[in-house]
Write an enzyme that holds these catalytic residues in place. Sequence first.
Site: not given
Ligand code: ACM
Length: 628
Positions: A169, A338-339, A405, A432
Amino acid sequence: MSMLAGLLLCGSPAAAYESQGKFNLIPQPLSVRESEGSYTFRQFTVAYEPGNEELAEIADLFGQKVIPPTGLPFETTTSPKKANVVFALTADTTLGDEGYRLSVTPQGATISARKPAGVFYGMQTLLQLFPEQIKSQERVDGTAWTVPAIEISDRPRFAWRGMMLDVSRHWFTKEEVKRFIDEMAEYKMNRFHWHLTDDQGWRIQIDALPRLTEVGAWRAPRVGDWWSREPQRPGEATTYGGFYTKADIAEVVEYARRRYVTIMPEVDVPGHSLAALVAYPELACLDAPEAVNVGNKFYGTDENSLCIGGPKTMEYMEKIFAEVAEMFPGEYIHVGGDECFKGFWQKCPKCTKLMKDKGLKDVNELQSWFIHEMEGILKAKGKKLVGWDEIHEGGLSPEATVMSWRGMKGGILAAEQGHHVIMTPDNHCYIDLYQGEPTVEPNTYSMCRLTDAYNWDPVPAGIDSSWIVGGQANLWAESVPTFRHAEYMAWPRGWALAEVFWTDTLRKDWAGFVKRTEHHFRRADRADVNHSRSMYNAIVTTEADSLGALRVSLAAEVPGLDIYYSFDNTIPDLHGLKYTDPVVVPLNASRITVATYRGKEPVGALIRLDVKELKARAVKTERVIGNL
Ligand code: ACM
Ligand code: ZN
């Protein structure tokens, strides 16, 4: 209490306990006993077994740490009699592979351990016993380099004590990554999870697929809040980014090895792959995006998931993971999972055909099939797969390790099914997130205070602890544009998590940790390591009742602080209103202003919140008849 802890503490547990806070060690060791006297270094002579390469490296690192601030002569020897720091390997198995004993007497220091890793951790503890000036990068004159006489026996609670850095990022240079690794190793963290690929940048050289970095590592420069940024314009130069060459990776791997840190690389697939799709459009289901994402909204509209049925996808995965496996000697590779947005798979003829051919009933099973294939690819290269907890969807691959997570539930489920788990629940481990009152912090989301990081147990009740290999602090970088800010987010929450992962729960203690953290703030200042003092800021919560009264509660994470406040737009100080109990916002007040003090010293940021904001924060509560 473990048997070992019982043995080490037997005799005078209270004395051993009490002395532990005194030396400001983080993480807190298993057992600390103060003895008589101290030792003052006027030169350094480090002894270790002749020919032991690893001990020689630890001695070298010790020299790198102590020579610049002290300016004292430094030498090594093979004769313990001539030394004032002795590294000794012993057959003693009681402290495991990473444990050590450190003894400081008026004659010098001895660190003994079964393995060099233990000597390394003993060396880190010894460094923490020096005056804080030892952290200076320049020579400090006039300091006596005295360490207290002490006997420490220590070993970690968990084998996996990790920190993750997202370099996609925002881009962090090789030198910054090394600094991050050095900073975490000082607190006995031993796994660096390197999040190398995502929608906003592909950061690792893959020879067989050069466009991944030629194209995927670069995007248009942007500042400003994540998800509110303007997308890359047509023809705009892609000047922001970077990637690590194979030589860079080798250098960082070697740097980490010398600090007993194993690197786990992450290549995040099949979702979070927008940058790879831009580089190789054949990886997309329908239409690959044209530009690497800059932090603008795209989820569900632009494709960022690999086309699992595509003719090239598996061939590319094989190539990528072959090179990644070669670059990293550690046994684990993280494949993400993920996601993943699965909407395009349903519309894609290649993916729907694959689902039909393989008898997969839905897109979750398609993802599960893909992760299973990744496990096969990694296994053939002698590596083990780690994935985020979404890899449960559609069924877990047989030998996968789950990184939990979204809270701990994915980890609990995995442990119940006999899988290894690394606990990284967002509410405790996502560094974060905001670490204090959001109006005085750089913009981010949600909340993970220092207390949230410190006060939790990675082993949930009722779970066989042998499946929980440890935990990890995760630093996502959407809102972390610079390395200074990465440090601000990492410390002190990373120190808290280092203690969670290393220290026996009985030896954890919040008030003691705060005191030790304050000492480590001074060390960090000496080392020019950025850190956050948000733990001193007031916590402002509100409650509204059904008749419209708004009550404000003020609190502080740090014990013993006084909180002063005003509703009249003045700046509260020692002469103002001192907070004791929840207060009702007075009629026509426009704002509350809050300050925290320790004695006569202001310690926290001044917080100003408009009544509109207080109302927005209020949790509606029922008015109880007779109350108020
Ligand atoms: C995550 O926070 N997408 C693993
Ligand atoms: Zn597809």
